[in-house]
Design a protein around this motif. Structure first.
Motif, PDB file in Angstrom:
ATOM      1  N   ARG A   1       2.305 -12.904  10.462  1.00 10.92           N
ATOM      2  CA  ARG A   1       2.812 -12.645   9.111  1.00 10.92           C
ATOM      3  C   ARG A   1       1.892 -11.745   8.317  1.00 10.92           C
ATOM      4  O   ARG A   1       2.346 -10.871   7.565  1.00 10.92           O
ATOM      5  CB  ARG A   1       3.024 -13.966   8.386  1.00 10.92           C
ATOM      6  CG  ARG A   1       4.467 -14.424   8.514  1.00 10.92           C
ATOM      7  CD  ARG A   1       4.793 -15.387   7.424  1.00 10.92           C
ATOM      8  NE  ARG A   1       3.842 -16.502   7.472  1.00 10.92           N
ATOM      9  CZ  ARG A   1       4.191 -17.773   7.400  1.00 10.92           C
ATOM     10  NH1 ARG A   1       5.454 -18.078   7.275  1.00 10.92           N
ATOM     11  NH2 ARG A   1       3.288 -18.717   7.427  1.00 10.92           N
ATOM     12  N   CYS A   2       0.567 -11.949   8.448  1.00 11.54           N
ATOM     13  CA  CYS A   2      -0.369 -11.089   7.723  1.00 11.54           C
ATOM     14  C   CYS A   2      -0.260  -9.655   8.198  1.00 11.54           C
ATOM     15  O   CYS A   2      -0.274  -8.718   7.395  1.00 11.54           O
ATOM     16  CB  CYS A   2      -1.800 -11.587   7.900  1.00 11.54           C
ATOM     17  SG  CYS A   2      -2.161 -13.029   6.912  1.00 11.54           S
TER      18      CYS A   2
ATOM     19  N   GLY B   1       2.653  -8.015   6.691  1.00  6.76           N
ATOM     20  CA  GLY B   1       2.376  -7.674   5.299  1.00  6.76           C
ATOM     21  C   GLY B   1       1.501  -6.442   5.182  1.00  6.76           C
ATOM     22  O   GLY B   1       1.745  -5.571   4.339  1.00  6.76           O
TER      23      GLY B   1
ATOM     24  N   ALA C   1       3.467  -3.308   6.130  1.00 11.15           N
ATOM     25  CA  ALA C   1       4.401  -2.976   5.059  1.00 11.15           C
ATOM     26  C   ALA C   1       3.666  -2.309   3.901  1.00 11.15           C
ATOM     27  O   ALA C   1       4.163  -1.360   3.284  1.00 11.15           O
ATOM     28  CB  ALA C   1       5.115  -4.235   4.577  1.00 11.15           C
ATOM     29  N   THR C   2       2.469  -2.787   3.626  1.00 15.19           N
ATOM     30  CA  THR C   2       1.704  -2.199   2.524  1.00 15.19           C
ATOM     31  C   THR C   2       1.167  -0.819   2.891  1.00 15.19           C
ATOM     32  O   THR C   2       1.163   0.093   2.061  1.00 15.19           O
ATOM     33  CB  THR C   2       0.546  -3.126   2.143  1.00 15.19           C
ATOM     34  OG1 THR C   2       1.069  -4.421   1.840  1.00 15.19           O
ATOM     35  CG2 THR C   2      -0.199  -2.586   0.935  1.00 15.19           C
TER      36      THR C   2
ATOM     37  N   ARG D   1      -2.208  -3.408  -4.172  1.00 15.03           N
ATOM     38  CA  ARG D   1      -1.148  -3.981  -3.336  1.00 15.03           C
ATOM     39  C   ARG D   1      -1.723  -4.637  -2.093  1.00 15.03           C
ATOM     40  O   ARG D   1      -1.306  -5.728  -1.685  1.00 15.03           O
ATOM     41  CB  ARG D   1      -0.151  -2.895  -2.932  1.00 15.03           C
ATOM     42  CG  ARG D   1       0.800  -2.476  -4.036  1.00 15.03           C
ATOM     43  CD  ARG D   1       1.940  -1.609  -3.492  1.00 15.03           C
ATOM     44  NE  ARG D   1       1.457  -0.353  -2.911  1.00 15.03           N
ATOM     45  CZ  ARG D   1       1.161   0.729  -3.623  1.00 15.03           C
ATOM     46  NH1 ARG D   1       1.279   0.710  -4.943  1.00 15.03           N
ATOM     47  NH2 ARG D   1       0.750   1.824  -3.028  1.00 15.03           N
TER      48      ARG D   1
ATOM     49  N   ASN E   1      -0.930  -8.483  -1.655  1.00 14.70           N
ATOM     50  CA  ASN E   1       0.033  -8.855  -0.623  1.00 14.70           C
ATOM     51  C   ASN E   1      -0.601  -9.364   0.665  1.00 14.70           C
ATOM     52  O   ASN E   1       0.053 -10.057   1.434  1.00 14.70           O
ATOM     53  CB  ASN E   1       0.913  -7.656  -0.267  1.00 14.70           C
ATOM     54  CG  ASN E   1       1.681  -7.139  -1.457  1.00 14.70           C
ATOM     55  OD1 ASN E   1       1.945  -7.896  -2.392  1.00 14.70           O
ATOM     56  ND2 ASN E   1       2.039  -5.871  -1.440  1.00 14.70           N
ATOM     57  N   CYS E   2      -1.840  -8.982   0.924  1.00 16.28           N
ATOM     58  CA  CYS E   2      -2.388  -9.270   2.241  1.00 16.28           C
ATOM     59  C   CYS E   2      -3.652 -10.106   2.188  1.00 16.28           C
ATOM     60  O   CYS E   2      -3.833 -11.017   2.987  1.00 16.28           O
ATOM     61  CB  CYS E   2      -2.679  -7.978   2.973  1.00 16.28           C
ATOM     62  SG  CYS E   2      -1.311  -6.798   2.897  1.00 16.28           S
TER      63      CYS E   2
ATOM     64  N   SER F   1      -3.113 -13.200  -0.606  1.00 15.87           N
ATOM     65  CA  SER F   1      -1.909 -14.004  -0.407  1.00 15.87           C
ATOM     66  C   SER F   1      -2.282 -15.331   0.233  1.00 15.87           C
ATOM     67  O   SER F   1      -3.352 -15.494   0.805  1.00 15.87           O
ATOM     68  CB  SER F   1      -0.940 -13.267   0.495  1.00 15.87           C
ATOM     69  OG  SER F   1      -1.427 -13.255   1.817  1.00 15.87           O
TER      70      SER F   1
ATOM     71  N   ASP G   1      -1.136 -16.684   2.928  1.00 13.27           N
ATOM     72  CA  ASP G   1      -1.395 -16.517   4.359  1.00 13.27           C
ATOM     73  C   ASP G   1      -2.737 -15.846   4.616  1.00 13.27           C
ATOM     74  O   ASP G   1      -3.478 -16.245   5.514  1.00 13.27           O
ATOM     75  CB  ASP G   1      -0.280 -15.671   4.995  1.00 13.27           C
ATOM     76  CG  ASP G   1       1.030 -16.429   5.051  1.00 13.27           C
ATOM     77  OD1 ASP G   1       1.001 -17.660   4.956  1.00 13.27           O
ATOM     78  OD2 ASP G   1       2.079 -15.783   5.198  1.00 13.27           O
TER      79      ASP G   1
ATOM     80  N   THR H   1      -4.704  -2.413  12.330  1.00 10.25           N
ATOM     81  CA  THR H   1      -4.540  -2.011  10.927  1.00 10.25           C
ATOM     82  C   THR H   1      -5.602  -0.995  10.497  1.00 10.25           C
ATOM     83  O   THR H   1      -5.292  -0.058   9.763  1.00 10.25           O
ATOM     84  CB  THR H   1      -4.593  -3.236  10.001  1.00 10.25           C
ATOM     85  OG1 THR H   1      -5.796  -3.964  10.219  1.00 10.25           O
ATOM     86  CG2 THR H   1      -3.407  -4.144  10.266  1.00 10.25           C
TER      87      THR H   1
END
Lengths: 229, 229
Positions: free
Chosen positions: A75-76, A79, A82-83, A104, A108-109, A112, A114, A144
């Motif tokens: 999930r991370c 995220g 997406a960012t 962001r 979001n990451c 968050s 998670d 990433t």
DNA sequence: GACGATTTAGACAAGGCTGTCTAAATTTGT
DNA sequence: ACAAATTTAGACAGCCTTGTCTAAATCGTC
């Protein structure tokens, strides 16, 4: 009986809904109490499920833990990617755009639910499960960081930044925009939105002082300004 | 019977030697297994002492844990202040001097055995002992960060750096020189000496591109700091 | 060498946790 | 409404851990 990995119904119902709520409760409890301190009764209570159901779904405590880490990693990552997709490739106001991106990323990451959980589990249990967290390293930062570096490389190529090593620059960018949040992260806290913004602003300003394409361009350097497709 | 907080004999012998070895073993085990997972039998075995002796000295597990954190905080602080004393106030070669400082900070304080233990205990148990770690925050970062900021302020005042906010600059300096070591730290590892040096070098170079008192530095140019002394 | 303080090994009770089992209740698909 | 699958509550054995207690051994000092 349906195998039901499927998105037939959302939010998931019945069997699948329990699996999800167990993993979520387990993430919260493992994060709060650590692996050894976590208690299956507490997890089942927090998931609103009987203890036996936890065992039915996940076998034992260790396999539950692994499922939690895999789930959080996935999930991370989603995220973060997406960012990253919102990274300013054609910046209008480079400073403002990079600050927005940094904020962001944090919201979001990193800050968050998670993100906080995963960070803490890695820190606390990373040494006990080398294979599991090698997997995380590969799937997470291993994918990433290059993705972010590629975006900076593109900005540099477009003349918006003067960067030698995009990989180093990407890591330094992250270090800078989080510079003022370190102690909060250490203690497991969630920084206030205004602190995230301040740290990102200061970090991006310093980043641009170091890497901003300057007006007086050096010998052989392409002229930076705005023109590109 | 001697009260013996004293440095009458070094290394300490008898009673006091046991207290020390218990706290050290406990630090290691708490760090490896977490508070809940740590086992008094294991600690006493690792300290080369009977379990009863652990209880004689520290009462119970929680008080032992608190003693460990206090001890680590104190020793880490001492190390950091000793290192801050080597900050280059009259730099000969600013880049090289700052790199040296960053490397010493890493080696003596952050990557040291004590530093690693303290970091991990704070991350893992910080939320469970708010008062204890508020104390750490006050005694640790609350005193060391301003001390480092003051040194940067002095460099700025001496015309060696162009810094607006020394406090922010200090945090960003730390973020930059550790930028490439983050994932290693996350997983509880100790970075290789060469990685520490590389991260520090890249970090300091970026720091100086942002804050170096400049003589019109343009994009591709190498930094001016090198030619001095 | 003798004395008091400290340490040791081991046994021990009390309590907690994991993981299994059962039989009854409930949900789900048709 | 029926049948199969799933969930539930509760009891349970087995294990581990904390913290206490005791009597013997050891240490440090005079």
């Amino acid at each position: 009986m349906k195998t039901s990995v499927s998105p037939d119904t959302f939010p998931p119902r019945g069997h699948e809904a329990k699996r999800v709520s167990i993993v979520e409760a387990a993430a919260s409890v493992f994060c709060r109490e650590g692996f050894a301190g976590a208690n299956i009764d507490l997890i089942s209570a927090e998931a609103g499920v009987s203890r036996q159901t936890v065992y039915n779904h996940h076998g034992d405590k260790e396999r539950l833990f692994i499922a939690v880490v895999r789930d959080l990693t996935e999930r991370c990552n989603a995220g973060i990617f997406a960012t990253i997709a919102t990274f300013p490739d054609q910046p209008v106001d480079l400073e403002a755009d990079l600050i927005g991106f940094a904020v962001r990323l944090n919201r979001n990451c990193i800050c968050s639910r998670d993100g906080k959980f995963l960070r803490k589990l890695i820190q606390a249990e990373g040494e006990r499960y080398p294979e599991l967290f090698a997997e995380w390293l590969e799937q997470g930062p291993g994918r990433t960081l290059p993705a972010i570096a590629a975006r900076f490389a593109r900005l540099a190529h477009g003349g918006h930044l003067a960067i030698d090593d995009p990989d180093v620059a990407a890591r330094q960018f992250l270090g800078l925009v989080n510079a003022e949040l370190q102690t909060t992260f250490m203690l497991g806290g969630t920084p206030r939105e205004e602190d995230v913004l301040r740290s990102a602003t200061n970090g991006v300003r310093t980043f641009l002082r170091a890497f901003g394409a300057r007006r007086n361009v050096a010998v052989g350097e392409r002229h930076p300004v705005l023109a590109e497709a």
